[in-house]
Design a protein around this motif. Structure first.
Motif, PDB file in Angstrom:
ATOM      1  N   LYS A 149      -1.080  35.565  15.586  1.00  0.00           N
ATOM      2  CA  LYS A 149      -0.845  36.793  14.818  1.00  0.00           C
ATOM      3  C   LYS A 149       0.083  36.553  13.639  1.00  0.00           C
ATOM      4  O   LYS A 149      -0.069  37.171  12.584  1.00  0.00           O
ATOM      5  CB  LYS A 149      -0.261  37.884  15.718  1.00  0.00           C
ATOM      6  CG  LYS A 149      -1.280  38.512  16.638  1.00  0.00           C
ATOM      7  CD  LYS A 149      -0.639  39.600  17.485  1.00  0.00           C
ATOM      8  CE  LYS A 149      -1.644  40.309  18.356  1.00  0.00           C
ATOM      9  NZ  LYS A 149      -1.030  41.373  19.170  1.00  0.00           N
TER      10      LYS A 149
ATOM     11  N   SER B 109      -1.166  52.025  16.583  1.00  0.00           N
ATOM     12  CA  SER B 109      -0.892  50.595  16.508  1.00  0.00           C
ATOM     13  C   SER B 109       0.479  50.242  15.936  1.00  0.00           C
ATOM     14  O   SER B 109       0.992  50.892  15.033  1.00  0.00           O
ATOM     15  CB  SER B 109      -1.975  49.899  15.691  1.00  0.00           C
ATOM     16  OG  SER B 109      -2.106  50.493  14.418  1.00  0.00           O
TER      17      SER B 109
ATOM     18  N   GLU C 129      -0.549  44.703  16.029  1.00  0.00           N
ATOM     19  CA  GLU C 129      -1.770  45.058  16.744  1.00  0.00           C
ATOM     20  C   GLU C 129      -2.880  45.375  15.749  1.00  0.00           C
ATOM     21  O   GLU C 129      -2.625  45.718  14.600  1.00  0.00           O
ATOM     22  CB  GLU C 129      -1.543  46.288  17.626  1.00  0.00           C
ATOM     23  CG  GLU C 129      -0.611  46.039  18.779  1.00  0.00           C
ATOM     24  CD  GLU C 129      -0.306  47.292  19.569  1.00  0.00           C
ATOM     25  OE1 GLU C 129      -0.193  47.178  20.803  1.00  0.00           O
ATOM     26  OE2 GLU C 129      -0.161  48.378  18.978  1.00  0.00           O
TER      27      GLU C 129
ATOM     28  N   PRO D  55      -5.155  48.774  23.970  1.00  0.00           N
ATOM     29  CA  PRO D  55      -4.610  47.599  23.295  1.00  0.00           C
ATOM     30  C   PRO D  55      -4.239  46.538  24.332  1.00  0.00           C
ATOM     31  O   PRO D  55      -4.060  46.843  25.513  1.00  0.00           O
ATOM     32  CB  PRO D  55      -3.349  48.146  22.622  1.00  0.00           C
ATOM     33  CG  PRO D  55      -2.876  49.201  23.580  1.00  0.00           C
ATOM     34  CD  PRO D  55      -4.142  49.823  24.126  1.00  0.00           C
TER      35      PRO D  55
ATOM     36  N   ARG E 162       1.612  43.773  27.425  1.00  0.00           N
ATOM     37  CA  ARG E 162       2.948  43.331  27.025  1.00  0.00           C
ATOM     38  C   ARG E 162       3.858  43.086  28.230  1.00  0.00           C
ATOM     39  O   ARG E 162       4.974  42.659  28.084  1.00  0.00           O
ATOM     40  CB  ARG E 162       3.552  44.336  26.065  1.00  0.00           C
ATOM     41  CG  ARG E 162       2.775  44.372  24.741  1.00  0.00           C
ATOM     42  CD  ARG E 162       3.490  45.208  23.704  1.00  0.00           C
ATOM     43  NE  ARG E 162       2.722  45.293  22.492  1.00  0.00           N
ATOM     44  CZ  ARG E 162       2.956  44.557  21.403  1.00  0.00           C
ATOM     45  NH1 ARG E 162       3.913  43.676  21.380  1.00  0.00           N
ATOM     46  NH2 ARG E 162       2.205  44.727  20.328  1.00  0.00           N
TER      47      ARG E 162
ATOM     48  N   GLY F 133      -9.604  43.882  19.932  1.00  0.00           N
ATOM     49  CA  GLY F 133      -8.666  42.867  19.464  1.00  0.00           C
ATOM     50  C   GLY F 133      -9.306  41.911  18.475  1.00  0.00           C
ATOM     51  O   GLY F 133     -10.500  42.001  18.162  1.00  0.00           O
TER      52      GLY F 133
ATOM     53  N   GLN G  22      -7.909  36.776  20.371  1.00  0.00           N
ATOM     54  CA  GLN G  22      -7.378  37.442  21.553  1.00  0.00           C
ATOM     55  C   GLN G  22      -8.365  37.395  22.726  1.00  0.00           C
ATOM     56  O   GLN G  22      -8.029  37.836  23.824  1.00  0.00           O
ATOM     57  CB  GLN G  22      -7.004  38.888  21.236  1.00  0.00           C
ATOM     58  CG  GLN G  22      -5.775  38.989  20.342  1.00  0.00           C
ATOM     59  CD  GLN G  22      -5.422  40.420  20.007  1.00  0.00           C
ATOM     60  OE1 GLN G  22      -5.974  41.001  19.076  1.00  0.00           O
ATOM     61  NE2 GLN G  22      -4.527  40.993  20.791  1.00  0.00           N
TER      62      GLN G  22
END
Length: 184
Positions: free
Chosen positions: A14, A50, A54, A117, A130, A150, A154
């Motif tokens: 990312k 987001s 993200e 997400p 997370r 994603g 991902q």
């Protein structure tokens, strides 16, 4: 692959993305989402608002909010509450995420589609979040269709070690993949 290793790997990917990469990816993913039967048929959709790291939902929500009823999660202790989306009623909440304000919570049973997400997904619909378990606790109480979205990186090809409390996705969509795991 272990979840902490996946989190480190995805975070590094990312960090390499520029704004045009992010925008292009979001466009492709949400265009594919719009073409799913689950999205076309759903009226009440739980989205996520987001964070900068993200896949951005902001343009998608803006484009569809006059035709669909969107809801956003709000952290309340160890759980997520669901409230109607109203751009004028967002405030910075837990974990520096913009969350809806107010007391008009909605029962999870009223939601038809949940766009989820994650840090990563695999082809079996397993996800790495997370690490706090908010979405797994919410998803365990829902019969709504669950679609994970994603970036291509991902999608973890070697698989994710799922824990007993992990709730898999029904569909995973990335820039180049649309994986249907189970039909309801």
């Amino acid at each position: 692959m272990k979840k902490d290793d996946i989190r480190r790997r995805v975070k590094a990917h990312k960090a390499l993305l520029d704004d045009s990469d992010k925008s292009r990816a979001a466009g492709k993913v949400f265009e594919a989402l719009e073409q799913t039967a689950a999205f076309m048929l759903a009226d009440r959709i739980l989205m996520y608002h987001s964070l900068p790291d993200e896949l951005s939902t902001h343009s998608f929500i803006d484009r569809w909010s006059s035709r669909k009823h969107f809801y956003l999660p709000r952290v309340n202790g160890l759980n997520l509450e669901i409230l109607p989306y109203d751009e004028s009623r967002l405030a910075l909440g837990s974990f520096h995420i913009e969350e809806p304000t107010g007391n008009d919570t909605t029962d999870i049973d009223e939601i038809e589609l949940i766009v989820v997400p994650a840090v990563a997904y695999d082809r079996q619909g397993n996800r790495v979040g997370r690490g706090k378990g908010y979405y797994d606790r919410l998803l365990a109480r829902s019969s709504a269709t669950r679609i994970g979205v994603g970036y291509d990186f991902q999608l973890i090809e070697e698989g994710i070690e799922a824990d007993p409390h992990d709730v898999p996705m029904d569909v995973v969509i990335t820039e180049s993949h649309r994986i249907i795991i189970r039909r309801r």
